[in-house]
Design a protein around this motif. Structure first.
Motif, PDB file in Angstrom:
ATOM      1  N   SER A  27       0.842  -1.207   0.000  1.00 49.01           N
ATOM      2  CA  SER A  27       0.000   0.000   0.000  1.00 49.01           C
ATOM      3  C   SER A  27       0.875   1.254   0.000  1.00 49.01           C
ATOM      4  O   SER A  27       0.526   2.273   0.608  1.00 49.01           O
ATOM      5  N   GLY A  28       1.999   1.183  -0.727  1.00 51.23           N
ATOM      6  CA  GLY A  28       2.946   2.298  -0.729  1.00 51.23           C
ATOM      7  C   GLY A  28       2.397   3.550  -1.378  1.00 51.23           C
ATOM      8  O   GLY A  28       2.698   4.666  -0.947  1.00 51.23           O
ATOM      9  N   GLY A  29       1.588   3.395  -2.426  1.00 51.43           N
ATOM     10  CA  GLY A  29       0.996   4.564  -3.049  1.00 51.43           C
ATOM     11  C   GLY A  29       0.040   5.277  -2.118  1.00 51.43           C
ATOM     12  O   GLY A  29      -0.013   6.513  -2.075  1.00 51.43           O
ATOM     13  N   SER A  30      -0.719   4.508  -1.346  1.00 49.92           N
ATOM     14  CA  SER A  30      -1.666   5.113  -0.412  1.00 49.92           C
ATOM     15  C   SER A  30      -0.958   5.874   0.703  1.00 49.92           C
ATOM     16  O   SER A  30      -1.354   6.993   1.065  1.00 49.92           O
ATOM     17  N   ALA A  31       0.102   5.278   1.271  1.00 50.41           N
ATOM     18  CA  ALA A  31       0.839   5.956   2.343  1.00 50.41           C
ATOM     19  C   ALA A  31       1.510   7.218   1.827  1.00 50.41           C
ATOM     20  O   ALA A  31       1.496   8.263   2.491  1.00 50.41           O
ATOM     21  N   ALA A  32       2.111   7.141   0.630  1.00 49.62           N
ATOM     22  CA  ALA A  32       2.765   8.314   0.045  1.00 49.62           C
ATOM     23  C   ALA A  32       1.745   9.412  -0.241  1.00 49.62           C
ATOM     24  O   ALA A  32       2.015  10.599  -0.020  1.00 49.62           O
ATOM     25  N   ALA A  33       0.545   9.023  -0.724  1.00 51.04           N
ATOM     26  CA  ALA A  33      -0.488  10.011  -0.998  1.00 51.04           C
ATOM     27  C   ALA A  33      -0.894  10.747   0.273  1.00 51.04           C
ATOM     28  O   ALA A  33      -1.038  11.976   0.280  1.00 51.04           O
TER      29      ALA A  33
END
Length: 483
Positions: free
Chosen positions: A154-160
């Motif tokens: 879920s790296g995109g979600s955390a970065a977002a």
């Protein structure tokens, strides 16, 4: 703090008070994504036109006197969730053109609650990494240091969230995929008790969106505050309406305590399979000091703790067995032939990665029975303690490594190399028995990177780690925008 970083709770208050419209919030979020996401690459499938239309509908509903827990709040969704009309690829190029016809159950729930979905967030190939990169959408960078990973899957979600792209995000977790990105990016995440939230529609491309439980895997909330985590969990939790929901209703028990002084916490600093780095150890010590200073009981050893090595071996066996269920028959037969060459008396962590994918149903039943024994041990432990506090991974976010396979990679821990996949043992502490775990920011490394820890609670008592996380947020501080 600028509006892009306000919590969902704060945004809802502003919307209800007429201080801002959903369309204004959505346009601000879109503008921020268009400006900053070129360097981060968190939003892999933008859906801005439909987001604007949803925001307008939210404003019209509010003008009619309607309300909802997320009405008009901009959010993002992990790419692996089906959203009708948008591609679901799981980072696999062969599925580049797959577009589902129906929303995942959790997408339907947040939409019904009034959320405005800005788009989908990036994932690793097949969700099988604790970094986020694939050949369709490229690499997602950590907002704190673009040379480092944002975590995965879920790296995109955390970065977002860290970059201010929406107030909430939907993620998932089977090997730390909610907790590791939260730890690396300095945000919050909650891995619910296994089965608490329906996973229907969070499935690989072309797979039927069936209301069947997924072994080990969960879906869960990500946010910049604990109260927002709880808000989103309350929307996500509950049985699938096509199956258990016909007969059952959710009744999560309240948190065991409301004051730090009443909590009983067991800290696990060390794992037999991998050392804990100094930055993470410092964060654990800081949380322990905060707990002690506020009157909580804090222990660092207990004979009630299940055997961590045996638990890690069992976790890998179940994890790889689950993953291999979708392998082509030819590949599965090759794996079985390789596993047959192993010494049957050698049931170790390294051989578990080879033995698990070759499991027969008989093997899986044996492993599942052993898991139940571990669950019984955890139930006994949680009569003495309320929370287990431990690392999420041994280090803060590490530099991108896209040249080596998972089995070939090494993780640098205070200057010493260790097998990369051994760090998954920390994810398995909660995942294998199906326990809830809340990831919280707990400090900064000497390089200024976020460091998180996880609060593991009793099964089906998700509100207990969430409540302790909220109390700690007040004492040690919470999310801070990347500097």
């Amino acid at each position: 703090m600028e509006r892009s970083y306000l919590s969902a709770e704060e945004l809802a208050t502003a919307l209800r008070g007429g201080e801002v419209t959903s369309l204004e919030l959505t346009e601000e979020a879109i503008a921020r994504i268009e400006l900053d996401d070129k360097a981060i690459n968190a939003i892999c499938v933008p859906d801005f036109d439909r987001a604007r239309a949803a925001a307008q509908r939210a404003d019209q509903a509010r003008a009619r006197g309607e309300d909802g827990p997320l009405l008009g709040i901009p959010v993002t969704v992990k790419e692996s969730y089906n959203i009708a009309g948008l591609p679901t690829t799981w980072g696999m190029p062969e599925n580049r053109d797959f577009v589902p016809a129906a929303d995942a159950e959790q997408v339907a729930r947040i939409t019904a609650a009034g959320a405005v979905i800005l788009g989908k967030t990036n994932v690793p190939y097949m969700l099988q990494d604790i970094q986020t990169f694939n050949d369709i959408y490229g690499v997602t960078n950590n907002p704190w240091d673009h040379a480092r990973t944002s975590g995965g899957s879920s790296g995109g979600s955390a970065a977002a969230l860290a970059a201010g792209f929406g107030a909430l995000s939907l993620g998932s977790d089977i090997a730390g995929s909610l907790r590791t990105p939260a730890h690396f990016c300095g945000v919050y995440a909650h891995k619910p008790t296994l089965g608490l939230a329906s996973t229907r529609g969070m499935v690989p491309p072309h797979a039927p969106a069936l209301p069947s439980p997924h072994d080990l895997a969960v879906v869960g909330p990500m946010a910049r505050t604990v109260r927002d985590l709880t808000l989103l969990l309350d929307i996500m939790a509950g049985p699938d309406p096509q199956t258990l929901g016909i007969a059952y209703r959710l009744a999560l028990p309240p948190a065991r305590h409301d004051r730090l002084a009443d909590f009983r916490v067991l800290i696990i600093e060390d794992h037999p399979l991998i050392p804990t780095g100094s930055a993470v150890r410092t964060a654990l010590d800081d949380v322990a000091e905060t707990l002690t200073r506020n009157g909580a009981r804090v222990d660092r050893h207990s004979p009630l703790l299940p055997d961590l090595t045996e638990a890690a071996i069992l976790y890998v066996e179940l994890l790889t067995s689950f993953a291999a269920a979708g392998f082509p028959l030819e590949r599965y037969e090759q794996i079985r032939a390789q596993a047959a060459q192993l010494d049957p008396t050698n049931r170790g962590y390294d051989t578990a990665w080879l033995r698990g994918p070759a499991f027969t149903h008989r093997d899986w039943i044996r492993a599942d029975n052993l898991r139940e024994q571990h669950r019984r041990q955890w139930r006994e432990l949680f009569t003495e303690y309320d929370i287990v506090l431990c690392p999420i991974t041994p280090t803060p976010a590490f530099p991108h490594d896209h040249e080596h396979s998972l089995g070939e990679r090494l993780i640098d821990i205070d200057g010493s190399p260790h097998p990369f996949h051994n760090q998954l043992a920390w994810a398995g502490v909660a995942t294998m028995p199906g326990l809830p775990a809340t990831a919280i920011p707990a400090g900064r490394s000497p390089e200024g990177l976020p460091v998180g820890v996880q609060l593991i609670g009793p099964m089906y008592e998700d509100r207990t780690p969430l409540r302790l996380a909220e109390l700690l947020e007040r004492e040690i501080g919470g999310f801070q925008p990347p500097r």
